[in-house]
Motif scaffolding. Structure first.
Motif, short mmCIF file in Angstrom:
data_model
loop_
_atom_site.label_atom_id
_atom_site.label_comp_id
_atom_site.label_asym_id
_atom_site.label_seq_id
_atom_site.Cartn_x
_atom_site.Cartn_y
_atom_site.Cartn_z
N SER A 97 0.82 -1.22 0.00
CA SER A 97 0.00 0.00 0.00
C SER A 97 0.85 1.26 0.00
O SER A 97 0.45 2.29 -0.53
N ARG A 98 2.05 1.19 0.59
CA ARG A 98 2.93 2.35 0.64
C ARG A 98 3.93 2.40 -0.50
O ARG A 98 4.42 3.48 -0.85
N PHE A 99 4.22 1.24 -1.09
CA PHE A 99 5.22 1.17 -2.16
C PHE A 99 4.64 0.40 -3.35
O PHE A 99 5.16 -0.66 -3.73
N PRO A 100 3.56 0.91 -3.96
CA PRO A 100 2.92 0.17 -5.06
C PRO A 100 3.81 -0.02 -6.28
O PRO A 100 3.60 -0.96 -7.04
N ASP A 101 4.79 0.86 -6.46
CA ASP A 101 5.69 0.69 -7.59
C ASP A 101 6.68 -0.45 -7.38
O ASP A 101 7.23 -0.99 -8.34
N ASP B 244 3.15 -4.96 -6.72
CA ASP B 244 1.72 -4.76 -7.01
C ASP B 244 0.87 -5.72 -6.20
O ASP B 244 1.35 -6.68 -5.60
N GLN B 245 -0.43 -5.48 -6.21
CA GLN B 245 -1.35 -6.30 -5.43
C GLN B 245 -1.35 -7.74 -5.90
O GLN B 245 -1.52 -8.68 -5.11
N GLY B 246 -1.14 -7.92 -7.19
CA GLY B 246 -1.08 -9.28 -7.72
C GLY B 246 0.02 -10.09 -7.08
O GLY B 246 -0.14 -11.29 -6.82
N GLY B 247 1.15 -9.45 -6.82
CA GLY B 247 2.24 -10.13 -6.15
C GLY B 247 1.88 -10.56 -4.75
O GLY B 247 2.18 -11.68 -4.33
N VAL B 248 1.19 -9.68 -4.02
CA VAL B 248 0.76 -10.02 -2.66
C VAL B 248 -0.20 -11.20 -2.69
O VAL B 248 -0.10 -12.14 -1.87
N ASP B 249 -1.11 -11.22 -3.64
CA ASP B 249 -2.11 -12.28 -3.73
C ASP B 249 -1.48 -13.64 -4.05
O ASP B 249 -2.08 -14.68 -3.78
N GLN B 250 -0.29 -13.63 -4.64
CA GLN B 250 0.38 -14.88 -5.00
C GLN B 250 1.08 -15.54 -3.81
O GLN B 250 1.55 -16.68 -3.91
#
Length: 320
Positions: free
Chosen positions: A205-209, A212-218
Motif C-alpha cells: 500500500s505504501r510502495f505500489p511501484d 503490485d497487489q497481484g504479487g501479494v495475492d500470490q
C-alpha cells in the motif's frame, strides 16, 4: 570437543517437542524487566527500536538479544533472557528488527536471516556512545542464524564481541523451510505466514511501484513470501538464492569467537542439516550442544528461568 553432551531432561509433558515449543511461546508469563526504549536511526534513514534493561549502577558487561522470525523484544524468550542476565550483572539491549517493534519501518526493505548490516549498525552505535568492557550476543532462531553469519564474516566489528550464545538455529534455511512445510508444522507455518502477509500488504500500500497487489495475492506459502518479497526487497535473485547466501552453516568454520550453539534434537523446525556436528567436532570456538528435548526455543524447566537461559548465562559468564 567442543561437542557438548547434554543431560537436560524436562518433566514428562515437556519432553514432547511441540508441547515445549507451544507452551514457551504462548503460555509462559515471565516477569517483565524494566525497559527503556531507544530509537536508532540507520544509515538508510530507517530505524530500529532498542529496548534496554539497565540498573542504576554502571556495569561493564552488555548483552545484545536478537529475536526470531516475527518476534520482538517482548516475546517470553526475550524477556526471560533479559531478566536472567540483568539479575547477573549485565546491561541488556533487546533489538527489535525493522518493522517488529509495533510500528511499520520506513523503507520497502525489512529484516531477514542474513541482515548483518543492521547488527553492525547497532554495534557501531553502542561502541560510539557507551563504554562496555565486554559485549556478548544472544540470538534465537532467525536471530541466531544472523549472529553466526555475522561472526563468520569476521568484520572489523567482530573483535569487539567477547562471546555468543545462539538457540534453536536454522543453520540451513532451505532445510528449515522444508521442515516447516511438513504437515506436523502446518499451524506454525500458517501463523508465520499470516503475520508476514499482513506486513507485506502494508508495504504494498505504501510502495505500489515496488510490489503490485497481484504479487501479494500470490503469496500462499513461506517460500512464496521469500520469492516475491524477501528476495526482491533485499537484492537476492529468488528465495533459493537468499537461503544459499544467508544460511549460517557455511560461516561456522570461520568463526573465531567463543560461541554456544544449542539445538534440541526434537525441534520440528530443524532438519538434519541444521545440526552441524561434524563442523563443530574439532572446532576451537563453536560449542555445539544438542539435547534430546527442548523443541523450538522451548527448553522448559520449573522456576523463573528455562534451561536455555541458564545454560547461556553459564557459558557466557565463564568466557574470559
Amino acid at each position: 570437543m567442543p561437542l557438548i553432551s547434554s543431560d537436560f531432561k524436562p518433566s514428562i509433558p515437556f519432553r514432547n517437542g511441540h508441547a515445549s515449543t507451544i507452551y514457551s511461546a504462548l503460555l509462559r508469563k515471565p516477569v517483565k524487566p524494566g525497559q527503556e526504549r531507544e530509537r536508532l536511526i540507520l544509515p538508510d534513514g530507517d530505524f530500529l527500536d532498542l529496548d534496554w534493561t539497565r540498573k542504576d549502577e554502571p556495569r561493564d558487561r552488555l548483552i545484545l538479544l536478537l529475536h526470531g522470525l516475527e518476534g520482538n523484544a517482548q516475546r517470553p524468550y526475550m524477556l526471560g533472557s533479559a531478566g536472567i542476565f540483568s539479575e547477573n550483572g549485565y546491561d541488556v539491549c533487546a533489538v527489535n528488527f525493522r518493522g517488529c517493534s509495533g510500528e511499520p519501518n520506513l523503507r520497502f526493505r525489512s529484516y531477514h536471516s542474513g541482515a548483518t548490516e543492521d547488527l553492525s549498525a547497532v554495534l557501531q552505535h553502542i561502541l560510539k556512545r557507551y563504554d562496555y568492557e565486554k559485549i556478548f550476543l544472544k540470538g534465537f532462531s532467525l536471530g541466531g542464524n544472523l549472529i553466526l553469519k555475522f561472526l563468520g564474516e569476521r568484520s572489523e566489528l567482530t573483535r569487539h564481541i567477547t562471546a555468543a550464545a545462539v538457540i534453536s538455529v536454522p543453520c540451513d534455511l532451505h532445510d528449515s523451510l522444508i521442515q516447516l512445510n511438513r504437515p506436523a508444522n502446518w499451524l506454525y507455518a500458517q501463523r508465520f505466514l499470516k503475520s508476514l502477509r499482513e506486513k507485506v500488504a502494508e508495504k504494498q500500500s505504501r510502495f505500489p511501484d515496488a510490489l503490485d497487489q497481484g504479487g501479494v495475492d500470490q503469496i500462499k506459502s513461506l517460500k512464496d513470501f521469500d520469492d516475491i518479497y524477501t528476495s526482491r526487497a533485499h537484492g537476492f535473485k529468488d528465495a533459493l538464492d537468499y537461503y544459499q547466501k544467508c544460511s549460517s552453516l557455511q560461516f561456522i568454520e570461520s568463526i573465531a569467537t567463543p560461541t554456544l550453539l544449542l539445538n534440541a534434537k526434537n525441534d520440528s523446525f530443524l532438519g538434519a542439516k541444521c545440526y552441524p556436528e561434524e563442523r563443530c567436532r574439532d572446532h576451537a570456538y563453536v560449542h555445539f550442544e544438542s539435547p534430546r528435548f527442548g523443541g523450538h526455543v522451548g527448553f522448559v524447566t520449573a522456576g523463573s528461568y528455562y534451561y536455555s537461559e541458564k545454560r547461556s548465562l553459564e557459558f557466557l559468564s565463564f568466557v574470559k
